[in-house]
Design an enzyme around this catalytic site. Structure first.
Site, PDB file in Angstrom:
ATOM      1  N   ASN A  43       0.873  -1.177   0.000  1.00 40.52           N
ATOM      2  CA  ASN A  43       0.000   0.000   0.000  1.00 40.52           C
ATOM      3  C   ASN A  43       0.909   1.225   0.000  1.00 40.52           C
ATOM      4  O   ASN A  43       1.466   1.590   1.027  1.00 40.52           O
ATOM      5  CB  ASN A  43      -0.886  -0.028   1.262  1.00 40.52           C
ATOM      6  CG  ASN A  43      -1.706   1.238   1.420  1.00 40.52           C
ATOM      7  OD1 ASN A  43      -1.811   2.044   0.489  1.00 40.52           O
ATOM      8  ND2 ASN A  43      -2.297   1.416   2.587  1.00 40.52           N
ATOM      9  N   TRP A  44       1.054   1.805  -1.182  1.00 39.36           N
ATOM     10  CA  TRP A  44       1.983   2.940  -1.303  1.00 39.36           C
ATOM     11  C   TRP A  44       1.458   4.198  -0.619  1.00 39.36           C
ATOM     12  O   TRP A  44       2.188   5.162  -0.436  1.00 39.36           O
ATOM     13  CB  TRP A  44       2.228   3.261  -2.774  1.00 39.36           C
ATOM     14  CG  TRP A  44       3.068   2.268  -3.518  1.00 39.36           C
ATOM     15  CD1 TRP A  44       3.501   1.047  -3.074  1.00 39.36           C
ATOM     16  CD2 TRP A  44       3.579   2.418  -4.844  1.00 39.36           C
ATOM     17  NE1 TRP A  44       4.246   0.421  -4.046  1.00 39.36           N
ATOM     18  CE2 TRP A  44       4.311   1.255  -5.144  1.00 39.36           C
ATOM     19  CE3 TRP A  44       3.480   3.417  -5.822  1.00 39.36           C
ATOM     20  CZ2 TRP A  44       4.949   1.057  -6.377  1.00 39.36           C
ATOM     21  CZ3 TRP A  44       4.112   3.225  -7.057  1.00 39.36           C
ATOM     22  CH2 TRP A  44       4.834   2.062  -7.313  1.00 39.36           C
ATOM     23  N   LYS A  45       0.169   4.222  -0.302  1.00 33.29           N
ATOM     24  CA  LYS A  45      -0.467   5.429   0.245  1.00 33.29           C
ATOM     25  C   LYS A  45      -0.188   6.616  -0.693  1.00 33.29           C
ATOM     26  O   LYS A  45      -0.087   6.416  -1.907  1.00 33.29           O
ATOM     27  CB  LYS A  45       0.018   5.678   1.671  1.00 33.29           C
ATOM     28  CG  LYS A  45      -0.148   4.427   2.538  1.00 33.29           C
ATOM     29  CD  LYS A  45      -0.030   4.693   4.005  1.00 33.29           C
ATOM     30  CE  LYS A  45      -0.220   3.378   4.750  1.00 33.29           C
ATOM     31  NZ  LYS A  45      -0.317   3.545   6.190  1.00 33.29           N
ATOM     32  N   GLU A  56      -5.622  -4.616  10.548  1.00 29.36           N
ATOM     33  CA  GLU A  56      -4.604  -3.587  10.736  1.00 29.36           C
ATOM     34  C   GLU A  56      -4.900  -2.817  12.018  1.00 29.36           C
ATOM     35  O   GLU A  56      -5.713  -1.866  12.004  1.00 29.36           O
ATOM     36  CB  GLU A  56      -4.612  -2.620   9.554  1.00 29.36           C
ATOM     37  CG  GLU A  56      -4.242  -3.266   8.240  1.00 29.36           C
ATOM     38  CD  GLU A  56      -3.592  -2.269   7.288  1.00 29.36           C
ATOM     39  OE1 GLU A  56      -2.525  -2.586   6.767  1.00 29.36           O
ATOM     40  OE2 GLU A  56      -4.133  -1.171   7.086  1.00 29.36           O
ATOM     41  N   GLY A 113       2.281   2.495  10.722  1.00 26.13           N
ATOM     42  CA  GLY A 113       3.263   3.568  10.548  1.00 26.13           C
ATOM     43  C   GLY A 113       3.931   4.005  11.841  1.00 26.13           C
ATOM     44  O   GLY A 113       4.603   5.032  11.883  1.00 26.13           O
ATOM     45  N   GLY A 117       2.708  -1.113   4.272  1.00 26.29           N
ATOM     46  CA  GLY A 117       2.771   0.303   3.942  1.00 26.29           C
ATOM     47  C   GLY A 117       4.209   0.743   3.699  1.00 26.29           C
ATOM     48  O   GLY A 117       4.775   0.544   2.617  1.00 26.29           O
ATOM     49  N   GLY A 118       4.824   1.313   4.719  1.00 32.64           N
ATOM     50  CA  GLY A 118       6.167   1.887   4.588  1.00 32.64           C
ATOM     51  C   GLY A 118       7.181   0.980   3.909  1.00 32.64           C
ATOM     52  O   GLY A 118       7.942   1.430   3.034  1.00 32.64           O
TER      53      GLY A 118
END
Ligand code: PGA
Length: 252
Positions: free
Chosen positions: A9-11, A164, A170, A229-230
């Site tokens: 998930n690149w956001k 999540e 994050g 994510g990150g």
């Protein structure tokens, strides 16, 4: 046997230039060992579709409209996502629930539209730190799930749930493998109330998954991979997490 999945998930990160490097680096992903998907911002779908052509990596978006078509300025429909080759779409991410007021019924409706369009929705659920500390984790997740299960209880083998915990996203603070496993087992039990097929439903864990903790998380019996994510923004880290998912023999 449930097939493992690792979804990035690149956001709201990236640029044409940095994406080219990242997507190029993903070409080294193993072809068939687990499902690998990257969920990119809308404007980069075309770039990602073209850079990933010929690979086994699936393409996803991070949200979709609750409407099929119409006067909804700024929205993006599932059919538009299909036009760009999306196989997956994240719905109900906690950042959208928190910043855009997305409620459980809207999340379920989006997931339904995605399934009708032939895509796999990755449906996020999770509790805040305050909810966990007050002992409300199962009540919160149970409510988030019920909306989905009522509408889509007969399609559990096609959709993907991502647990999540909001406090782990994050923050560098990961749920312990046992904490995550406990919630994943709860999710599966709750789903089994609605449909016998709960064992075939994939449940990913997300929240500060990194190369050094992925293996232990993915080895839990009810954890079928991760939403990343990150660590999905660096090809080497993302591929190391994919490797951790493929190292585990799988579940059931
Ligand atoms: P994180 O994000 O891996 O950076 O914690 C996960 C997510 O929000 O999907």
């Amino acid at each position: 046997m449930r097939r493992k999945m690792v979804a990035g998930n690149w956001k709201m990160h990236g640029s044409l230039q940095s994406n080219a490097v990242l997507l190029g680096g993903l070409h080294a992903a193993p072809a068939t060992a687990c499902d690998v998907v990257v969920c990119v911002p809308f404007p980069y779908l075309a770039q990602a579709q073209s850079c990933l052509a010929g690979t086994a990596i699936g393409l996803g978006a991070q949200d979709c409209s609750i409407h099929a078509e119409g006067a909804y300025t700024g929205e993006v429909s599932v059919s538009m996502l299909r036009d760009f080759g999306c196989s997956h779409v994240i719905v109900g991410h906690s950042e959208r629930r928190a910043h855009h007021g997305e409620a459980d019924l809207a999340v379920a409706a989006k997931a339904r539209l995605a399934l009708l369009a032939g895509m796999i929705p990755i449906i996020c659920v999770g509790e805040t730190l305050a909810q966990r500390e007050s002992g409300a984790t199962e009540a919160v997740i149970g409510m988030q799930l019920d909306a989905i299960l009522h509408l889509l209880g007969d399609r559990l083998s096609e959709l993907v749930v991502a647990y999540e915990p909001v406090w782990a996203i994050g923050t560098g603070r990961t749920a312990s493998p046992q904490q995550a496993q406990d919630v994943h087992a709860f999710i599966r039990t709750r789903a089994a109330r609605h449909h016998v097929d709960a064992q075939s439903m994939r449940v990913l864990y997300g929240g500060s998954v990194k190369p050094d903790n992925a293996g232990e998380l993915f080895a839990q019996p009810d954890i079928d991979g991760g939403l990343i994510g990150g660590a999905s923004l660096k090809a080497a880290d993302f591929l190391a997490i994919v490797a951790a998912a493929t190292a585990d023999p799988g579940t059931i």
